[in-house]
Scaffold this motif. Structure first.
Motif, PDB file in Angstrom:
ATOM      1  N   ARG A  73       0.847  -1.188   0.000  1.00  0.00           N
ATOM      2  CA  ARG A  73       0.000   0.000   0.000  1.00  0.00           C
ATOM      3  C   ARG A  73       0.886   1.242   0.000  1.00  0.00           C
ATOM      4  O   ARG A  73       2.002   1.214   0.537  1.00  0.00           O
ATOM      5  N   PRO A  74       0.399   2.339  -0.554  1.00  0.00           N
ATOM      6  CA  PRO A  74       1.169   3.583  -0.454  1.00  0.00           C
ATOM      7  C   PRO A  74       1.102   4.154   0.962  1.00  0.00           C
ATOM      8  O   PRO A  74       0.148   3.913   1.708  1.00  0.00           O
ATOM      9  N   ASN A  75       2.142   4.874   1.323  1.00  0.00           N
ATOM     10  CA  ASN A  75       2.214   5.539   2.640  1.00  0.00           C
ATOM     11  C   ASN A  75       2.156   4.529   3.797  1.00  0.00           C
ATOM     12  O   ASN A  75       1.513   4.770   4.813  1.00  0.00           O
ATOM     13  N   MET A  76       2.853   3.408   3.648  1.00  0.00           N
ATOM     14  CA  MET A  76       2.892   2.419   4.718  1.00  0.00           C
ATOM     15  C   MET A  76       3.707   2.914   5.918  1.00  0.00           C
ATOM     16  O   MET A  76       3.513   2.455   7.041  1.00  0.00           O
ATOM     17  N   GLU A  77       4.607   3.860   5.677  1.00  0.00           N
ATOM     18  CA  GLU A  77       5.435   4.376   6.770  1.00  0.00           C
ATOM     19  C   GLU A  77       4.616   5.181   7.782  1.00  0.00           C
ATOM     20  O   GLU A  77       5.041   5.371   8.924  1.00  0.00           O
ATOM     21  N   VAL A  78       3.453   5.642   7.356  1.00  0.00           N
ATOM     22  CA  VAL A  78       2.624   6.486   8.227  1.00  0.00           C
ATOM     23  C   VAL A  78       1.984   5.676   9.351  1.00  0.00           C
ATOM     24  O   VAL A  78       1.704   6.211  10.430  1.00  0.00           O
ATOM     25  N   VAL A  79       1.753   4.380   9.138  1.00  0.00           N
ATOM     26  CA  VAL A  79       0.989   3.572  10.097  1.00  0.00           C
ATOM     27  C   VAL A  79       1.828   2.450  10.714  1.00  0.00           C
ATOM     28  O   VAL A  79       1.273   1.493  11.237  1.00  0.00           O
ATOM     29  N   THR A  80       3.154   2.552  10.670  1.00  0.00           N
ATOM     30  CA  THR A  80       3.990   1.497  11.250  1.00  0.00           C
ATOM     31  C   THR A  80       3.847   1.418  12.769  1.00  0.00           C
ATOM     32  O   THR A  80       4.069   0.358  13.365  1.00  0.00           O
ATOM     33  N   HIS A  81       3.488   2.525  13.408  1.00  0.00           N
ATOM     34  CA  HIS A  81       3.356   2.542  14.865  1.00  0.00           C
ATOM     35  C   HIS A  81       2.000   2.026  15.347  1.00  0.00           C
ATOM     36  O   HIS A  81       1.802   1.864  16.554  1.00  0.00           O
ATOM     37  N   ILE A  82       1.078   1.753  14.453  1.00  0.00           N
ATOM     38  CA  ILE A  82      -0.253   1.247  14.827  1.00  0.00           C
ATOM     39  C   ILE A  82      -0.184  -0.273  14.850  1.00  0.00           C
ATOM     40  O   ILE A  82       0.013  -0.909  13.817  1.00  0.00           O
ATOM     41  N   ARG A  83      -0.387  -0.857  16.025  1.00  0.00           N
ATOM     42  CA  ARG A  83      -0.307  -2.313  16.189  1.00  0.00           C
ATOM     43  C   ARG A  83      -1.678  -2.981  16.209  1.00  0.00           C
ATOM     44  O   ARG A  83      -1.802  -4.147  15.864  1.00  0.00           O
ATOM     45  N   GLY A  84      -2.694  -2.223  16.654  1.00  0.00           N
ATOM     46  CA  GLY A  84      -4.038  -2.784  16.732  1.00  0.00           C
ATOM     47  C   GLY A  84      -5.074  -1.690  16.898  1.00  0.00           C
ATOM     48  O   GLY A  84      -4.774  -0.482  16.838  1.00  0.00           O
ATOM     49  N   ILE A  85      -6.314  -2.115  17.124  1.00  0.00           N
ATOM     50  CA  ILE A  85      -7.417  -1.170  17.276  1.00  0.00           C
ATOM     51  C   ILE A  85      -7.242  -0.299  18.515  1.00  0.00           C
ATOM     52  O   ILE A  85      -7.715   0.845  18.566  1.00  0.00           O
ATOM     53  N   LYS A  86      -6.543  -0.811  19.537  1.00  0.00           N
ATOM     54  CA  LYS A  86      -6.365  -0.045  20.763  1.00  0.00           C
ATOM     55  C   LYS A  86      -5.467   1.176  20.568  1.00  0.00           C
ATOM     56  O   LYS A  86      -5.478   2.086  21.400  1.00  0.00           O
ATOM     57  N   ASP A  87      -4.676   1.175  19.496  1.00  0.00           N
ATOM     58  CA  ASP A  87      -3.759   2.293  19.251  1.00  0.00           C
ATOM     59  C   ASP A  87      -4.422   3.458  18.526  1.00  0.00           C
ATOM     60  O   ASP A  87      -3.752   4.462  18.248  1.00  0.00           O
ATOM     61  N   ILE A  88      -5.700   3.341  18.189  1.00  0.00           N
ATOM     62  CA  ILE A  88      -6.416   4.429  17.525  1.00  0.00           C
ATOM     63  C   ILE A  88      -7.632   4.793  18.364  1.00  0.00           C
ATOM     64  O   ILE A  88      -8.072   4.027  19.219  1.00  0.00           O
ATOM     65  N   LYS A  89      -8.180   5.975  18.087  1.00  0.00           N
ATOM     66  CA  LYS A  89      -9.355   6.471  18.809  1.00  0.00           C
ATOM     67  C   LYS A  89     -10.331   7.080  17.813  1.00  0.00           C
ATOM     68  O   LYS A  89      -9.937   7.905  16.974  1.00  0.00           O
ATOM     69  N   GLU A  90     -11.579   6.660  17.897  1.00  0.00           N
ATOM     70  CA  GLU A  90     -12.608   7.227  17.022  1.00  0.00           C
ATOM     71  C   GLU A  90     -12.970   8.626  17.513  1.00  0.00           C
ATOM     72  O   GLU A  90     -13.237   8.838  18.699  1.00  0.00           O
ATOM     73  N   LEU A  91     -12.990   9.581  16.590  1.00  0.00           N
ATOM     74  CA  LEU A  91     -13.188  10.982  16.946  1.00  0.00           C
ATOM     75  C   LEU A  91     -14.670  11.326  16.972  1.00  0.00           C
ATOM     76  O   LEU A  91     -15.449  10.892  16.109  1.00  0.00           O
ATOM     77  N   ASN A  92     -15.031  12.133  17.956  1.00  0.00           N
ATOM     78  CA  ASN A  92     -16.395  12.648  18.097  1.00  0.00           C
ATOM     79  C   ASN A  92     -16.404  14.075  17.541  1.00  0.00           C
ATOM     80  O   ASN A  92     -16.125  15.039  18.246  1.00  0.00           O
ATOM     81  N   LEU A  93     -16.712  14.202  16.270  1.00  0.00           N
ATOM     82  CA  LEU A  93     -16.614  15.471  15.543  1.00  0.00           C
ATOM     83  C   LEU A  93     -17.967  16.167  15.474  1.00  0.00           C
ATOM     84  O   LEU A  93     -19.017  15.530  15.534  1.00  0.00           O
ATOM     85  N   THR A  94     -17.901  17.514  15.303  1.00  0.00           N
ATOM     86  CA  THR A  94     -19.100  18.346  15.176  1.00  0.00           C
ATOM     87  C   THR A  94     -19.198  18.843  13.739  1.00  0.00           C
ATOM     88  O   THR A  94     -18.253  19.450  13.219  1.00  0.00           O
ATOM     89  N   ASP A  95     -20.311  18.582  13.069  1.00  0.00           N
ATOM     90  CA  ASP A  95     -20.469  18.956  11.663  1.00  0.00           C
ATOM     91  C   ASP A  95     -20.561  20.470  11.516  1.00  0.00           C
ATOM     92  O   ASP A  95     -21.081  21.185  12.374  1.00  0.00           O
ATOM     93  N   ASN A  96     -20.060  20.935  10.377  1.00  0.00           N
ATOM     94  CA  ASN A  96     -20.127  22.351  10.029  1.00  0.00           C
ATOM     95  C   ASN A  96     -21.425  22.611   9.272  1.00  0.00           C
ATOM     96  O   ASN A  96     -21.647  22.029   8.208  1.00  0.00           O
ATOM     97  N   PRO A  97     -22.315  23.464   9.764  1.00  0.00           N
ATOM     98  CA  PRO A  97     -23.580  23.702   9.048  1.00  0.00           C
ATOM     99  C   PRO A  97     -23.384  24.387   7.698  1.00  0.00           C
ATOM    100  O   PRO A  97     -24.245  24.274   6.818  1.00  0.00           O
ATOM    101  N   GLU A  98     -22.274  25.080   7.492  1.00  0.00           N
ATOM    102  CA  GLU A  98     -22.021  25.747   6.218  1.00  0.00           C
ATOM    103  C   GLU A  98     -21.447  24.808   5.175  1.00  0.00           C
ATOM    104  O   GLU A  98     -21.321  25.193   4.011  1.00  0.00           O
ATOM    105  N   TRP A  99     -21.052  23.621   5.569  1.00  0.00           N
ATOM    106  CA  TRP A  99     -20.483  22.669   4.614  1.00  0.00           C
ATOM    107  C   TRP A  99     -21.615  22.019   3.824  1.00  0.00           C
ATOM    108  O   TRP A  99     -22.480  21.332   4.353  1.00  0.00           O
TER     109      TRP A  99
END
Length: 300
Positions: A73-99
């Motif tokens: 895959r391209p950009n494999m160097e970006v995710v070498t530090h991710i070992r599993g699901i525990k190493d990431i966090k799902e973000l709770n984002l607020t939508d932009n009404p102007e978008w």
């Protein structure tokens, strides 16, 4: 020196100087970081996750990477530090009404503002387009602008109300220096977790060894008591053997008497004996037997 038509060339046209360094467009660079996945280079779409370094990814792309890390895959160097699901966090984002979204410019005849972000800060209202610094909390995943955290200093999340510390803040798409600091913090956190696991395993081993020694002492004591009980038991068994033999003899005689055939009882009449299948009248000759198998063997 003249050319055809009387034109006179200038020096920069004849002498080739050093090539100019191409400058990256800042707007395009911001759009690549804040609107596209760092792994798959596709447009960000919910659910969006972030790592401990602060990069933005599509959750589908991270799951595909974790399921098959051998794929090219391209950009494999970006995710070498991710070992599993525990190493990431799902973000709770607020939508932009102007978008307006991608559907508003399907024909390509509408002006698309690259500075308009898909999400905003729920406290201050700043757009998350790369011009302002944004952070997220590792405890709950809520995203806020740095200005909101500085203006309203509190230990409670503004959106969900969970408690957090300064150590739980992670800068999104920070500078190189901030990325290095976050990486060092991540390595220290993982080293502490390993030391805790090793200490727990050693403690479990130390707890297991004294319990084993106690079991050994208990076994020796039990063996002594068993030997004494066996000597007493042998004497009692010899006494019981005589009584048991006499009782067994009486039981056998009773069972033999109870299993006596009805046809041998002289006190019973022939009419009573003919009710049973052991009587001579119930027995059939070969001529009376059937040539087929039926449900009841006495049907013919």
């Amino acid at each position: 020196m003249g050319c055809d038509g009387g034109t006179i060339p200038k020096r920069h046209e004849l002498v080739k100087g050093p090539k100019k360094v191409e400058k990256v467009d800042r707007n395009a660079e911001r759009a690549a970081k804040w609107k596209y996945c760092a792994l798959s280079q596709e447009k960000l779409r919910r659910p969006i996750v972030s790592c401990e370094v602060g990069r933005l990814y599509n959750k589908d792309a991270i799951i595909e990477y974790l399921l098959d890390k051998t794929a090219d895959r391209p950009n494999m160097e970006v995710v070498t530090h991710i070992r599993g699901i525990k190493d990431i966090k799902e973000l709770n984002l607020t939508d932009n009404p102007e978008w307006a979204g991608e559907r508003s410019n399907t024909k390509g005849d509408v002006y698309e503002d690259l500075h308009c972000g898909m999400f905003i800060c729920p406290v201050v209202g700043l757009e998350m387009n790369g011009k302002h610094r944004f952070c997220y909390l590792q405890t709950c995943g809520c995203v806020f602008s740095d200005r909101a955290l500085k203006e309203i200093k509190t230990d409670i999340c503004h959106k969900c109300g969970d408690l957090f510390k300064d150590e739980d803040l992670v800068v999104l798409n920070g500078t190189k220096e901030e990325g290095e600091k976050l990486r060092e913090k991540m390595e220290q956190k993982r080293a502490k977790a390993k030391t805790k696991k090793s200490k727990k395993s050693k403690a479990a081993e130390t707890v297991a060894t004294p319990s084993e020694s106690k079991d050994d002492t208990k076994d020796t004591e039990v063996d002594g008591t068993e030997s004494s009980l066996q000597t007493d038991g042998e004497s009692s068994q010899s006494d019981v053997a005589g009584t048991s033999s006499s009782t067994e003899g009486s039981k056998l005689s009773k069972s033999a008497a109870s299993k006596r055939s009805v046809q041998e009882m002289t006190e019973k009449s022939e009419v009573f004996k003919s009710l049973f299948t052991t009587h001579s009248s119930a027995k059939r000759t070969k001529a009376q037997t059937s040539n087929w198998v039926t449900h009841t063997p006495y049907h013919f």
